[in-house]
Design a protein around this motif. Structure first.
Motif, mmCIF file in Angstrom:
data_model
loop_
_atom_site.group_PDB
_atom_site.id
_atom_site.type_symbol
_atom_site.label_atom_id
_atom_site.label_comp_id
_atom_site.label_asym_id
_atom_site.label_seq_id
_atom_site.Cartn_x
_atom_site.Cartn_y
_atom_site.Cartn_z
ATOM 1 N N VAL A 1 0.842 -1.203 0.000
ATOM 2 C CA VAL A 1 0.000 0.000 0.000
ATOM 3 C C VAL A 1 0.876 1.251 0.000
ATOM 4 C CG1 VAL A 1 -1.683 1.318 1.345
ATOM 5 C CG2 VAL A 1 -1.956 -1.140 1.080
ATOM 6 N N TYR A 2 1.934 1.229 0.788
ATOM 7 C CA TYR A 2 2.855 2.368 0.832
ATOM 8 C C TYR A 2 3.496 2.603 -0.534
ATOM 9 C CZ TYR A 2 6.813 5.282 2.114
ATOM 10 O OH TYR A 2 7.726 6.291 2.175
ATOM 11 N N GLU A 3 3.935 1.525 -1.181
ATOM 12 C CA GLU A 3 4.561 1.660 -2.504
ATOM 13 C C GLU A 3 3.573 2.218 -3.526
ATOM 14 O OE1 GLU A 3 5.799 -2.346 -3.012
ATOM 15 O OE2 GLU A 3 7.611 -2.070 -1.810
ATOM 16 N N GLN A 4 2.323 1.800 -3.468
ATOM 17 C CA GLN A 4 1.333 2.292 -4.413
ATOM 18 C C GLN A 4 1.011 3.772 -4.176
ATOM 19 O OE1 GLN A 4 0.505 0.402 -7.092
ATOM 20 N NE2 GLN A 4 2.063 -0.856 -6.113
ATOM 21 N N LYS A 5 0.974 4.179 -2.928
ATOM 22 C CA LYS A 5 0.757 5.609 -2.633
ATOM 23 C C LYS A 5 1.934 6.437 -3.133
ATOM 24 C CE LYS A 5 -3.128 5.493 -0.323
ATOM 25 N NZ LYS A 5 -4.327 6.133 -0.796
ATOM 26 N N LEU A 6 3.128 5.929 -2.946
ATOM 27 C CA LEU A 6 4.324 6.617 -3.419
ATOM 28 C C LEU A 6 4.328 6.705 -4.941
ATOM 29 C CD1 LEU A 6 6.983 7.900 -2.486
ATOM 30 C CD2 LEU A 6 8.026 5.651 -2.657
ATOM 31 N N ALA A 7 3.907 5.637 -5.604
ATOM 32 C CA ALA A 7 3.858 5.618 -7.070
ATOM 33 C C ALA A 7 2.871 6.647 -7.608
ATOM 34 C CB ALA A 7 3.483 4.223 -7.567
ATOM 35 N N ALA A 8 1.815 6.929 -6.871
ATOM 36 C CA ALA A 8 0.841 7.927 -7.312
ATOM 37 C C ALA A 8 1.462 9.314 -7.385
ATOM 38 C CB ALA A 8 -0.362 7.932 -6.371
ATOM 39 N N TYR A 9 2.424 9.601 -6.521
ATOM 40 C CA TYR A 9 3.093 10.904 -6.513
ATOM 41 C C TYR A 9 4.278 10.962 -7.462
ATOM 42 C CZ TYR A 9 0.368 12.156 -2.428
ATOM 43 O OH TYR A 9 -0.657 12.433 -1.576
ATOM 44 N N THR A 10 4.977 9.828 -7.638
ATOM 45 C CA THR A 10 6.216 9.833 -8.401
ATOM 46 C C THR A 10 6.058 9.332 -9.827
ATOM 47 O OG1 THR A 10 6.739 7.614 -7.612
ATOM 48 C CG2 THR A 10 7.610 9.487 -6.336
ATOM 49 N N ASN A 11 4.903 8.709 -10.125
ATOM 50 C CA ASN A 11 4.638 8.120 -11.434
ATOM 51 C C ASN A 11 5.596 6.955 -11.731
ATOM 52 O OD1 ASN A 11 2.922 8.043 -13.669
ATOM 53 N ND2 ASN A 11 4.397 9.123 -14.932
ATOM 54 N N TRP A 12 5.965 6.215 -10.696
ATOM 55 C CA TRP A 12 6.820 5.048 -10.863
ATOM 56 C C TRP A 12 5.972 3.821 -11.142
ATOM 57 C CZ3 TRP A 12 10.136 5.706 -5.813
ATOM 58 C CH2 TRP A 12 11.032 6.757 -6.000
#
Length: 102
Positions: free
Chosen positions: A67-78
């Motif tokens: 969940v943390y990685e997916q939230k981070l991906a939403a901001y970084t477009n990773w």
């Protein structure tokens, strides 16, 4: 009583200059944000089963880490590419710089 007359030319010039700067800023901001979003970066992440990261019966990833990685991906477009293995295997690959795909 005498009235003071302002020359509107100086005030109009400053107002026009500020309006132009505001317009250019408003136009430039969305363009830079769009350029950043169009460039997706693939990040390789080690995945091992733990209470914080696990898969359900159908193979979908869950857990606090995911969940943390997916939230981070939403901001970084990773986009994440998961490398699966045990903790020691993944740590060994990281320390040796291996880029093998599983």
């Amino acid at each position: 009583m005498t009235k003071i007359k302002f020359k509107p030319t100086g005030l109009k010039r400053v107002a026009a200059l500020l309006l132009c700067l505001a317009s250019l800023t408003a136009i430039a901001m969305p363009l830079t944000a769009h350029a950043e979003k169009s460039q997706q970066k693939v990040i390789r992440v080690g995945w091992y089963e733990s209470p914080a990261s696990y898969k359900d019966a159908s193979g979908r990833r869950y857990g606090y880490d995911y969940v943390y990685e997916q939230k981070l991906a939403a901001y970084t477009n990773w986009t994440y590419e998961y490398v699966e293995g045990s903790w020691s295997d993944l740590m060994h690959k990281l320390m040796n710089g291996k880029k093998s795909r599983r």
